[in-house]
Design a protein around this motif. Structure first.
Motif, PDB file in Angstrom:
ATOM      1  N   GLU A 208      11.019  17.990  17.176  1.00  0.00           N
ATOM      2  CA  GLU A 208      10.460  16.650  17.339  1.00  0.00           C
ATOM      3  C   GLU A 208      10.753  16.085  18.732  1.00  0.00           C
ATOM      4  OE1 GLU A 208       8.565  14.847  15.059  1.00  0.00           O
ATOM      5  OE2 GLU A 208       8.482  16.811  14.072  1.00  0.00           O
ATOM      6  N   THR A 209      11.955  16.329  19.233  1.00  0.00           N
ATOM      7  CA  THR A 209      12.316  15.826  20.561  1.00  0.00           C
ATOM      8  C   THR A 209      11.500  16.508  21.649  1.00  0.00           C
ATOM      9  OG1 THR A 209      14.572  15.389  19.784  1.00  0.00           O
ATOM     10  CG2 THR A 209      14.218  15.432  22.166  1.00  0.00           C
ATOM     11  N   GLU A 210      11.337  17.807  21.543  1.00  0.00           N
ATOM     12  CA  GLU A 210      10.535  18.534  22.535  1.00  0.00           C
ATOM     13  C   GLU A 210       9.089  18.056  22.531  1.00  0.00           C
ATOM     14  OE1 GLU A 210      12.763  22.797  23.274  1.00  0.00           O
ATOM     15  OE2 GLU A 210      11.000  22.759  21.972  1.00  0.00           O
ATOM     16  N   SER A 211       8.567  17.727  21.361  1.00  0.00           N
ATOM     17  CA  SER A 211       7.196  17.226  21.283  1.00  0.00           C
ATOM     18  C   SER A 211       7.033  15.945  22.087  1.00  0.00           C
ATOM     19  CB  SER A 211       6.826  16.979  19.818  1.00  0.00           C
ATOM     20  OG  SER A 211       5.520  16.448  19.708  1.00  0.00           O
ATOM     21  N   LEU A 212       7.996  15.047  21.973  1.00  0.00           N
ATOM     22  CA  LEU A 212       7.961  13.797  22.739  1.00  0.00           C
ATOM     23  C   LEU A 212       8.163  14.072  24.229  1.00  0.00           C
ATOM     24  CD1 LEU A 212       7.907  10.712  22.919  1.00  0.00           C
ATOM     25  CD2 LEU A 212      10.366  10.714  22.406  1.00  0.00           C
ATOM     26  N   GLN A 213       9.115  14.930  24.542  1.00  0.00           N
ATOM     27  CA  GLN A 213       9.392  15.233  25.948  1.00  0.00           C
ATOM     28  C   GLN A 213       8.188  15.870  26.640  1.00  0.00           C
ATOM     29  OE1 GLN A 213      12.894  17.659  25.395  1.00  0.00           O
ATOM     30  NE2 GLN A 213      14.286  15.949  25.792  1.00  0.00           N
ATOM     31  N   ALA A 214       7.436  16.688  25.896  1.00  0.00           N
ATOM     32  CA  ALA A 214       6.257  17.329  26.474  1.00  0.00           C
ATOM     33  C   ALA A 214       5.200  16.297  26.837  1.00  0.00           C
ATOM     34  CB  ALA A 214       5.685  18.344  25.488  1.00  0.00           C
ATOM     35  N   LYS A 215       5.073  15.263  26.028  1.00  0.00           N
ATOM     36  CA  LYS A 215       4.055  14.239  26.276  1.00  0.00           C
ATOM     37  C   LYS A 215       4.312  13.482  27.570  1.00  0.00           C
ATOM     38  CE  LYS A 215       2.979  13.490  21.388  1.00  0.00           C
ATOM     39  NZ  LYS A 215       3.040  12.518  20.255  1.00  0.00           N
ATOM     40  N   VAL A 216       5.593  13.368  27.957  1.00  0.00           N
ATOM     41  CA  VAL A 216       5.906  12.639  29.195  1.00  0.00           C
ATOM     42  C   VAL A 216       6.146  13.590  30.367  1.00  0.00           C
ATOM     43  CG1 VAL A 216       6.780  10.612  28.007  1.00  0.00           C
ATOM     44  CG2 VAL A 216       8.346  12.478  28.540  1.00  0.00           C
ATOM     45  N   GLY A 217       5.811  14.878  30.182  1.00  0.00           N
ATOM     46  CA  GLY A 217       5.757  15.794  31.312  1.00  0.00           C
ATOM     47  C   GLY A 217       6.994  16.587  31.628  1.00  0.00           C
ATOM     48  N   LEU A 218       8.002  16.614  30.725  1.00  0.00           N
ATOM     49  CA  LEU A 218       9.243  17.319  31.051  1.00  0.00           C
ATOM     50  C   LEU A 218       9.009  18.800  31.339  1.00  0.00           C
ATOM     51  CD1 LEU A 218      12.390  17.186  31.234  1.00  0.00           C
ATOM     52  CD2 LEU A 218      12.422  17.895  28.839  1.00  0.00           C
ATOM     53  N   TYR A 219       8.115  19.422  30.584  1.00  0.00           N
ATOM     54  CA  TYR A 219       7.968  20.872  30.678  1.00  0.00           C
ATOM     55  C   TYR A 219       6.933  21.313  31.709  1.00  0.00           C
ATOM     56  CZ  TYR A 219      10.810  20.406  26.574  1.00  0.00           C
ATOM     57  OH  TYR A 219      11.829  20.063  25.724  1.00  0.00           O
ATOM     58  N   GLN A 220       6.542  20.385  32.570  1.00  0.00           N
ATOM     59  CA  GLN A 220       5.693  20.772  33.698  1.00  0.00           C
ATOM     60  C   GLN A 220       6.503  21.466  34.791  1.00  0.00           C
ATOM     61  OE1 GLN A 220       3.300  17.497  35.083  1.00  0.00           O
ATOM     62  NE2 GLN A 220       2.481  17.057  33.059  1.00  0.00           N
ATOM     63  N   LYS A 221       7.813  21.276  34.755  1.00  0.00           N
ATOM     64  CA  LYS A 221       8.670  21.970  35.716  1.00  0.00           C
ATOM     65  C   LYS A 221       9.026  23.352  35.170  1.00  0.00           C
ATOM     66  CE  LYS A 221      10.820  18.050  38.045  1.00  0.00           C
ATOM     67  NZ  LYS A 221      12.102  17.459  38.497  1.00  0.00           N
ATOM     68  N   PRO A 222       8.902  24.398  35.970  1.00  0.00           N
ATOM     69  CA  PRO A 222       9.123  25.764  35.471  1.00  0.00           C
ATOM     70  C   PRO A 222      10.529  26.030  34.960  1.00  0.00           C
ATOM     71  CG  PRO A 222       7.973  25.798  37.578  1.00  0.00           C
ATOM     72  CD  PRO A 222       8.426  24.385  37.357  1.00  0.00           C
ATOM     73  N   GLU A 223      11.515  25.266  35.426  1.00  0.00           N
ATOM     74  CA  GLU A 223      12.888  25.491  34.958  1.00  0.00           C
ATOM     75  C   GLU A 223      13.154  24.818  33.614  1.00  0.00           C
ATOM     76  OE1 GLU A 223      13.342  22.092  38.049  1.00  0.00           O
ATOM     77  OE2 GLU A 223      11.953  23.706  37.537  1.00  0.00           O
ATOM     78  N   ASN A 224      12.279  23.897  33.222  1.00  0.00           N
ATOM     79  CA  ASN A 224      12.402  23.240  31.920  1.00  0.00           C
ATOM     80  C   ASN A 224      11.507  23.979  30.929  1.00  0.00           C
ATOM     81  OD1 ASN A 224      14.135  21.296  32.970  1.00  0.00           O
ATOM     82  ND2 ASN A 224      12.465  19.901  33.465  1.00  0.00           N
ATOM     83  N   VAL A 225      12.113  24.791  30.090  1.00  0.00           N
ATOM     84  CA  VAL A 225      11.366  25.663  29.184  1.00  0.00           C
ATOM     85  C   VAL A 225      11.639  25.245  27.742  1.00  0.00           C
ATOM     86  CG1 VAL A 225      10.978  28.048  28.460  1.00  0.00           C
ATOM     87  CG2 VAL A 225      11.549  27.549  30.849  1.00  0.00           C
ATOM     88  N   PRO A 226      10.609  24.925  26.957  1.00  0.00           N
ATOM     89  CA  PRO A 226      10.826  24.494  25.573  1.00  0.00           C
ATOM     90  C   PRO A 226      11.250  25.652  24.672  1.00  0.00           C
ATOM     91  CG  PRO A 226       8.485  24.729  25.996  1.00  0.00           C
ATOM     92  CD  PRO A 226       9.172  24.939  27.317  1.00  0.00           C
ATOM     93  N   PHE A 227      11.977  25.317  23.621  1.00  0.00           N
ATOM     94  CA  PHE A 227      12.386  26.326  22.651  1.00  0.00           C
ATOM     95  C   PHE A 227      11.303  26.570  21.607  1.00  0.00           C
ATOM     96  CE2 PHE A 227      16.374  25.172  24.563  1.00  0.00           C
ATOM     97  CZ  PHE A 227      17.086  26.360  24.561  1.00  0.00           C
TER      98      PHE A 227
END
Length: 247
Positions: free
Chosen positions: A58-77
């Motif tokens: 659930e947290t990753e879903s929210l973080q993705a919406k605000v662009g956290l995983y646009q950086k290559p070092e930030n990789v979702p589980f």
């Protein structure tokens, strides 16, 4: 990364050193709570998903919406669960696009929950499951970010010496690439530095003049974390990135 198309080994090294602090402090925060095994029981919620997995998804879903995983070092589980970002990216492209999706988060998830977590938490259950899994996610993301920063390490090394790496990449020679990327003296220095930092950051400060050393997180465990998992997986990321670098 800074908004620049030019990577340097110095800037990458500085970022890696700063990330050591993030990892150590996240471990200290998690160590405030006991192991809290019910947080990892997939039968507790009645839907086959543990509190930890549910919270992280659930947290990753929210973080993705605000662009956290646009950086290559930030990789979702849990990348399959994510929606597109609502926020545009301001980052300059510094990595080779074909190589940037490399991920070892499955390995990170396994070693964190199965091997590392029991080493630095006390046995017990205080019922603070929400705070516990929030701390787990902070640890996972700090460790994952450090390991996947290997993409930047690989890129700067390739750009600095393409003639050394290109033949090995074309030959798909993983062992030779791993050897070329390995510097035993540097790795030993990293292990000593994170152990020393942990002694400083996690010491229990008291007025007891006997000055008995006791730490919130055992410095040797943090050194072992780097030795056994962080540095080997970082080099694996580097190798996998390089193997796609000429595609």
């Amino acid at each position: 990364m800074a908004p620049s198309n030019k990577l340097t080994l110095g800037s990458v090294r500085e970022a890696l050193i700063k990330q050591e602090d993030s990892i150590i402090f996240s471990l200290i925060e998690r160590a405030k709570f006991p192991y809290n095994s019910p947080a990892y029981d997939s039968s507790l919620l009645g839907n086959g998903v543990s509190i930890a997995e549910f919270y992280i998804r659930e947290t990753e879903s929210l973080q993705a919406k605000v662009g956290l995983y646009q950086k290559p070092e930030n990789v979702p589980f849990f990348p399959k669960d994510l929606r597109s970002s609502l926020v545009g990216s301001n980052d300059s492209q510094v990595l080779y696009l074909t190589s940037s999706p490399v991920s070892v988060n499955e390995e990170i998830w396994k070693f964190y929950f199965n091997e590392l977590l029991p080493l630095f938490t006390e046995n017990g259950d205080d019922g603070n499951y929400a705070e516990t899994v929030a701390s787990d996610l902070a640890c996972l993301q700090a460790i994952s970010r450090r390991i996947h920063y290997g993409k930047y390490v690989a890129e700067v090394k390739f750009v600095d010496a393409p003639n050394d790496y290109s033949p090995l990449i074309q030959a798909k020679d993983r062992d030779a690439l791993m050897k070329l990327l390995t510097f035993a003296a540097v790795e030993e220095a990293v292990k000593k530095r994170v152990e020393k930092k942990t002694r400083v950051f996690s010491q229990n400060v008291t007025l007891d003049e006997r000055n008995i050393e006791k730490y919130k997180v055992d410095p040797v465990i943090v050194s072992s974390l780097y030795d056994k998992w962080v540095m080997p997986l970082t080099k694996l990321v580097e190798v996998e990135y390089l193997l796609l670098r000429l595609d």
